[in-house]
Structures are given as C-alpha cells and as structure tokens.
Scaffold this active site. Sequence first.
Site, short mmCIF file in Angstrom:
data_model
loop_
_atom_site.label_atom_id
_atom_site.label_comp_id
_atom_site.label_asym_id
_atom_site.label_seq_id
_atom_site.Cartn_x
_atom_site.Cartn_y
_atom_site.Cartn_z
N GLY A 46 0.76 -1.23 0.19
CA GLY A 46 -0.03 0.14 -0.05
C GLY A 46 0.88 1.23 0.05
N THR A 47 1.15 1.65 -1.34
CA THR A 47 2.03 2.94 -1.30
C THR A 47 2.12 3.37 -2.75
OG1 THR A 47 4.32 3.42 -0.80
CG2 THR A 47 3.91 1.50 -2.08
N THR A 48 2.62 4.45 -3.09
CA THR A 48 2.85 5.10 -4.38
C THR A 48 4.45 5.46 -4.56
OG1 THR A 48 0.76 5.72 -4.36
CG2 THR A 48 2.27 6.44 -6.20
N LYS A 55 10.02 6.45 2.58
CA LYS A 55 10.18 5.30 1.68
C LYS A 55 11.06 5.43 0.52
CE LYS A 55 5.22 4.82 2.30
NZ LYS A 55 3.94 4.27 1.66
#
Lengths: 204, 272
Positions: free
Chosen positions: B57-59, B90
């Site tokens: 769950g990330t971009t 991140k």
Amino acid sequence: MECVFGLVGNGFAIVAADTSAVHSILLHKNNEDKIMVLDSHKLIAASGEPGDRVQFTEYVQKNVSLYQFRNGLPLTTSAAANFTRGELATALRKNPYSVNILMAGYDKEAGASLYYIDYIATLHKVDKGAFGYGSYFSLSTMDRHYRSDMTVEEAIELVDKCILEIRSRLVIAPPNFVIKIVDKDGAREYGWRLSVNDVTTAAV
Amino acid sequence: MKLDTSGFETSMPVIGFGSNSEMLDGVSSVPSFDLPRTTDFDGFQKKSVEMVKPAKGTTTLAFIFKEGVMVAADSRASMGGYISSQSVKKIIEINPYMLGTMAGGAADCQFWHRNLGIKCRLHELANKRRISVSGASKLLANMLYSYRGMGLSVGTMIAGWDETGPGLYYVDNEGGRLKGDRFSVGSGSPYAYGVLDSGYKFDMSIEEASELARRSIYHATFRDGASGGVASVYHVGPQGWTKLSGDDVGELHYHYYPVAPATAEHVMEEAA
C-alpha cells in the site's frame, strides 16, 4: 498472457515473442526482450514467471559457455536442449522453475532445429511450437500454412499472420513483438513488430 | 471442525494431592498447550500471516530524463484500514549516488537495502571502483530470488548514476528485474502512471521533472486510500542524489486546486 512461438524453415529457424513485462493489471514495460542469444548459433525464447525466466535462461547460457570453454567445442542444439530439460526435471520435485522454452539452433550436421521444452520438463523436437494464450491462435495458423521448405520471406509472412491473429483475437493482446532468426550465419535479431511506440527511445 | 484431542488425555492418574506432594510437584500437571479457539484450525495460521503481510500500500515512482533520475514517493504506512504512520521514509539512501524506493514490507525493504549498501561498499573496496546500477540491482535481484516463495514482500526501484549515465531498475520479491526509463510501484501506481505518462518528456528541466513527480504522487494519494502523507522528491545527478522537496499532500491539494469563493446566487435576507 505471454505469447511465444516459432517455426523451422529451409536452413533456418525463427522464433517470435511478445515484449510486455506485466504485473497483475499493470504493464511495466513494453520492450522487454524475452529471446536470449545462447551462443553464436542458438536462441532461447522463454516465457514464465519474471524471476525464473531470467535466472534459468542465464543459468543455461552460462553453462553452455562453460562447456565451450572447457572442451573447445560448442554444444549441439540437441545437447543444449537435453541439458536444459535435465535441469528442469531435477528441480521439478523440489524447487520447480515456471518457465516454458522454445530453443532454436543451427548445427552444421543437423541443420536448423526447434525444441519445445515446457515447465514440467517435457522435451520435443518440433517443426513449429507455441506457448501461452497466443498459442491457441498461432498453432492452428501455423498448422494451416506451414511447409517444411519455407523461405525466410514466407516464414516471416506466416509469423506476421500469427501476430495479426493474436492481436485481433486475444482479449489482452500484447502490443509489441520481437522476432529473431538463427541460420548458418548465426543467431540475430530479425525485427520488431510495434503497435505501441513508447514516448522515450527504446532502452532495453 | 472439532479437533480430536483425545490424544492429549492421559490415562495415568495424577497422584499427589496431600502426602508426598513435594516429590511430585514438578510432574503433577499433565503436559499440555492451549489450542487456538477457532473453527478453522488449519486455515487460521495462513489467515494470520496474510493479515500482517502488507499489500504494498504505497505509491513510489522514478523516471530517467535529460538531467538524471527523478525519484518520488508518498509516506503513508497502512495496516488494512488503519493508517499506522504518515511519516515513513520510503526513499532509502543506499549510498551517496544510489537510491532505493520502498514498497511492500517496510522491514524487508529497509533490511535488504541496507544489506545491498554493504555489498556495494564491499565491491568498491575489493575492486577500487564504484559498483554500477546494473550490478547493484542484479545483486539485490539474486538475493531476493534465493528467498522466493518464503514470504518476502519487496517492490523496489534502484535508481542511480554510474559511468554509463543514469540507471533505473525495478526489482521485486519474485526475483524479477527490469531495466527501464519509467516505473511506478505500489497500490497507487496505476494512478501515478496516468499522470506521469501523459506529462513525460525526455527534455525536461529539473524543476519541470520534480513538478511532474510531485503531481503524480499527489494524484495517486488523492485516489488511493493506502497512499498519503508527504510527497518526497529526490533527484539523482552526476554528483549524487539531493532531496528536492517534501510536501504534505493535503496542502498540495489546495495548492493545485485552490478554493475559489463561489458567487452566491441567492442571498438570504434577514427577516426584518
């Protein structure tokens, strides 16, 4: 989703593969070359899980080179195909590789040959073969129009017919294909069939 | 499915309530352990593993352009529907000229990027030259391939500048490794691709490229619930990487779409 197919003609063998690198619904890359040049006169067209495909074909390539260094002679296509199948079979019941392979090669004595090796280590010497969803369309097209003494031009026409059929009938058809040929002059890239051109220059 | 626990019952009577209790105190209780209270004993362990395993769950995104590589990411960590942190780093600094992005398991990504940094430094010391981006990504891909099927969750991009110029590779926990010019990884990646692909040109200045990266992350956080927090943008050039910006996406929203005072069509009159 990955389409790989190939056929043997008069003194040459041709393989074509799609060039999409897909992850679930995302197309990460549309110019990924899945046909590896094994040595001067051999090609491996592979389809399967991303890690397995690259790791296994590189493993085969390095071992084929090692044989050549050790013995001063290159392996025949048949020997390389049997080696590949042996490796897949050994790993099958412990740590199987999910890779399907079409190996095309040219030897002076045997001429051009094509080997079908699937992920459960089946090995067949064939005139034409295909893997993936595209095989449903390309195999019958090849069965209908194939002759064993085709010239390069006729074979490329047949390959283009198969690509056209895949593009028009497969629901999520890959946009681009790469075609490679092997004959007495060696293994080399024949061309690309692009329907989607990327914005940037193709960096493979 | 009611589990058959008759094997745990013992027919031997437990002696020792009263006399001789000191001798038997150590062995007075039948060895046993608590079974989990669940209807599906065989499946519960798999379900608990699935629950803690994060679903990327990330971009994150990275692209190569004329001036080098632009790398950007959001900063939200989520566990199912719960946002556990809005300030996760991140973009991992492997060494002064290489960056890695994190998608998937935070622990996996941090550990393996640190491990990669160690291997890169060892390569430098052994060979008296910096490792190439291709070599570094191959080291990581081989390592992850050897652990395939064991539950690692890593979707990372290795971006750097070496002798051949800018380099960008996508590496994931299945052992896949792709060389490319543009990648986006994570649950918000399709949204980011939409903005990135339509706005991309190779000939961009650093400002234009950073604006494109920031915009792509913002649009992904707008639509994807698992992405949010702060949009960080880094640039990798011939001298190494520099952090360009870190903007809260909530503030970016009003920066891109400022609230315009609406003209009132009907004005309510005070009742006289």
